[in-house]
Design a protein around this motif. Sequence first.
Motif, PDB file in Angstrom:
ATOM      1  N   ALA A  32       3.491   5.830  -5.667  1.00  0.00           N
ATOM      2  CA  ALA A  32       3.574   5.847  -7.034  1.00  0.00           C
ATOM      3  C   ALA A  32       2.222   6.793  -7.398  1.00  0.00           C
ATOM      4  O   ALA A  32       2.573   7.561  -8.460  1.00  0.00           O
ATOM      5  N   ARG A  33       1.167   6.731  -6.856  1.00  0.00           N
ATOM      6  CA  ARG A  33       0.263   7.638  -7.144  1.00  0.00           C
ATOM      7  C   ARG A  33       0.581   9.285  -7.015  1.00  0.00           C
ATOM      8  O   ARG A  33       0.462  10.117  -7.820  1.00  0.00           O
ATOM      9  N   GLU A  34       1.389   9.239  -5.929  1.00  0.00           N
ATOM     10  CA  GLU A  34       2.014  10.903  -5.751  1.00  0.00           C
ATOM     11  C   GLU A  34       2.846  11.252  -6.751  1.00  0.00           C
ATOM     12  O   GLU A  34       2.675  12.319  -7.077  1.00  0.00           O
ATOM     13  N   ASN A  35       3.707  10.467  -6.935  1.00  0.00           N
ATOM     14  CA  ASN A  35       4.708  10.508  -8.223  1.00  0.00           C
ATOM     15  C   ASN A  35       4.083  11.088  -9.455  1.00  0.00           C
ATOM     16  O   ASN A  35       4.292  11.714 -10.181  1.00  0.00           O
ATOM     17  N   GLY A  36       2.864  10.213  -9.587  1.00  0.00           N
ATOM     18  CA  GLY A  36       2.407  10.510 -10.735  1.00  0.00           C
ATOM     19  C   GLY A  36       1.626  11.822 -10.863  1.00  0.00           C
ATOM     20  O   GLY A  36       1.498  12.272 -11.831  1.00  0.00           O
ATOM     21  N   LYS A  37       1.014  12.384  -9.688  1.00  0.00           N
ATOM     22  CA  LYS A  37       0.553  13.566  -9.651  1.00  0.00           C
ATOM     23  C   LYS A  37       1.607  14.780 -10.148  1.00  0.00           C
ATOM     24  O   LYS A  37       1.165  15.844 -10.486  1.00  0.00           O
ATOM     25  N   LYS A  38       2.644  14.296  -9.781  1.00  0.00           N
ATOM     26  CA  LYS A  38       3.997  15.298 -10.220  1.00  0.00           C
ATOM     27  C   LYS A  38       4.346  15.108 -11.473  1.00  0.00           C
ATOM     28  O   LYS A  38       5.395  15.522 -12.005  1.00  0.00           O
ATOM     29  N   GLY A  39       3.770  14.328 -12.324  1.00  0.00           N
ATOM     30  CA  GLY A  39       4.437  14.143 -13.827  1.00  0.00           C
ATOM     31  C   GLY A  39       5.095  12.569 -13.991  1.00  0.00           C
ATOM     32  O   GLY A  39       5.584  12.534 -15.112  1.00  0.00           O
ATOM     33  N   GLY A  40       4.862  12.008 -12.907  1.00  0.00           N
ATOM     34  CA  GLY A  40       5.680  10.692 -13.078  1.00  0.00           C
ATOM     35  C   GLY A  40       7.074  10.817 -13.177  1.00  0.00           C
ATOM     36  O   GLY A  40       7.759  11.835 -12.899  1.00  0.00           O
ATOM     37  N   ARG A  41       7.884   9.617 -13.485  1.00  0.00           N
ATOM     38  CA  ARG A  41       9.074   9.317 -13.285  1.00  0.00           C
ATOM     39  C   ARG A  41       9.653  10.285 -14.605  1.00  0.00           C
ATOM     40  O   ARG A  41       9.185  10.174 -15.577  1.00  0.00           O
ATOM     41  N   PRO A  42      10.885  10.876 -14.285  1.00  0.00           N
ATOM     42  CA  PRO A  42      11.551  11.568 -15.322  1.00  0.00           C
ATOM     43  C   PRO A  42      12.105  10.776 -16.597  1.00  0.00           C
ATOM     44  O   PRO A  42      12.367   9.692 -16.292  1.00  0.00           O
ATOM     45  N   ARG A  43      11.818  11.370 -17.757  1.00  0.00           N
ATOM     46  CA  ARG A  43      11.930  10.448 -18.813  1.00  0.00           C
ATOM     47  C   ARG A  43      13.719  10.403 -19.123  1.00  0.00           C
ATOM     48  O   ARG A  43      14.231  11.546 -18.671  1.00  0.00           O
ATOM     49  N   LYS A  44      14.174   9.408 -19.581  1.00  0.00           N
ATOM     50  CA  LYS A  44      15.515   9.021 -19.645  1.00  0.00           C
ATOM     51  C   LYS A  44      15.979   9.981 -20.839  1.00  0.00           C
ATOM     52  O   LYS A  44      15.206   9.940 -22.010  1.00  0.00           O
ATOM     53  N   VAL A  45      17.051  10.673 -20.684  1.00  0.00           N
ATOM     54  CA  VAL A  45      17.658  11.427 -21.797  1.00  0.00           C
ATOM     55  C   VAL A  45      18.534  10.641 -22.695  1.00  0.00           C
ATOM     56  O   VAL A  45      19.597   9.822 -22.066  1.00  0.00           O
ATOM     57  N   SER A  46      18.385  10.445 -23.794  1.00  0.00           N
ATOM     58  CA  SER A  46      19.511   9.725 -24.659  1.00  0.00           C
ATOM     59  C   SER A  46      20.529  10.503 -24.732  1.00  0.00           C
ATOM     60  O   SER A  46      20.757  11.635 -24.660  1.00  0.00           O
ATOM     61  N   ASP A  47      21.842   9.906 -25.168  1.00  0.00           N
ATOM     62  CA  ASP A  47      22.981  10.442 -25.357  1.00  0.00           C
ATOM     63  C   ASP A  47      22.948  11.193 -26.438  1.00  0.00           C
ATOM     64  O   ASP A  47      23.618  12.380 -26.530  1.00  0.00           O
ATOM     65  N   LYS A  48      22.216  10.787 -27.319  1.00  0.00           N
ATOM     66  CA  LYS A  48      22.017  11.831 -28.626  1.00  0.00           C
ATOM     67  C   LYS A  48      21.447  13.318 -28.381  1.00  0.00           C
ATOM     68  O   LYS A  48      21.796  14.275 -28.980  1.00  0.00           O
ATOM     69  N   ALA A  49      20.485  13.120 -27.452  1.00  0.00           N
ATOM     70  CA  ALA A  49      19.884  14.581 -27.080  1.00  0.00           C
ATOM     71  C   ALA A  49      20.643  15.476 -26.246  1.00  0.00           C
ATOM     72  O   ALA A  49      20.500  16.568 -26.196  1.00  0.00           O
ATOM     73  N   ARG A  50      21.730  14.961 -25.592  1.00  0.00           N
ATOM     74  CA  ARG A  50      22.723  15.629 -24.726  1.00  0.00           C
ATOM     75  C   ARG A  50      23.575  16.577 -25.394  1.00  0.00           C
ATOM     76  O   ARG A  50      24.059  16.724 -26.538  1.00  0.00           O
TER      77      ARG A  50
ATOM     78  N   PRO B  55       0.893  -1.231  -0.052  1.00  0.00           N
ATOM     79  CA  PRO B  55       0.072  -0.163  -0.133  1.00  0.00           C
ATOM     80  C   PRO B  55       0.646   1.236   0.090  1.00  0.00           C
ATOM     81  O   PRO B  55       0.657   2.292  -0.715  1.00  0.00           O
ATOM     82  N   ALA B  56       1.995   1.261   0.737  1.00  0.00           N
ATOM     83  CA  ALA B  56       2.888   2.339   0.881  1.00  0.00           C
ATOM     84  C   ALA B  56       3.408   2.821  -0.604  1.00  0.00           C
ATOM     85  O   ALA B  56       3.638   3.851  -0.794  1.00  0.00           O
ATOM     86  N   LYS B  57       3.896   1.354  -1.202  1.00  0.00           N
ATOM     87  CA  LYS B  57       4.427   1.891  -2.464  1.00  0.00           C
ATOM     88  C   LYS B  57       3.359   2.337  -3.516  1.00  0.00           C
ATOM     89  O   LYS B  57       3.783   3.142  -4.184  1.00  0.00           O
ATOM     90  N   ALA B  58       2.059   1.552  -3.451  1.00  0.00           N
ATOM     91  CA  ALA B  58       1.208   2.006  -4.344  1.00  0.00           C
ATOM     92  C   ALA B  58       0.890   3.529  -4.266  1.00  0.00           C
ATOM     93  O   ALA B  58       0.658   4.350  -5.334  1.00  0.00           O
ATOM     94  N   ALA B  59       0.645   4.077  -2.848  1.00  0.00           N
ATOM     95  CA  ALA B  59       0.499   5.607  -2.618  1.00  0.00           C
ATOM     96  C   ALA B  59       1.764   6.660  -3.167  1.00  0.00           C
ATOM     97  O   ALA B  59       1.530   7.568  -3.756  1.00  0.00           O
TER      98      ALA B  59
END
Length: 138
Positions: free
Chosen positions: A120-138, A114-118
């Motif tokens: 994850a929901r809070e993180n989702g409200k903030k936009g979720g996990r940051p997207r990985k930036v590929s080496d090409k985009a750097r 339940p703690a992990k699910a909560a």
Amino acid sequence: MAEFEFSDAEREAATRRAKAEAAGRPTPKSVRYDRPSGRILVEFENGSAFMVPARSLQGLEEASDDDLAEVELLGTTGLHWEKLDVDFTIPGLMAGIFGTARYMQQKGGRSRSPAKAAAARENGKKGGRPRKVSDKAR
């Protein structure tokens, strides 16, 4: 029951693969049940050792100390309790596999507490996990 036939070349190749695989890991020299700690202790020829809580393993939860003490090495990769009809692989135990997937899920709690699910929901409200930036985009 189906019978499989292997050529001599296939047998030899399998034997070579098994030897190469075995050469990459330590060889167990002994196993015993340590009553004071309640753990199974595997000692290896290279001087290292591995301990696992005996009653955390599927099929050993209710075993007596005397039954747990009857552990024996099964080849170079397994542990066996004849009377209890229980077997485990040493590599599996070292990877934290203490039973079937269903047993692990029940024993270790839900895969999503339940703690992990909560969280994850809070993180989702903030936009979720940051997207990985590929080496090409750097």
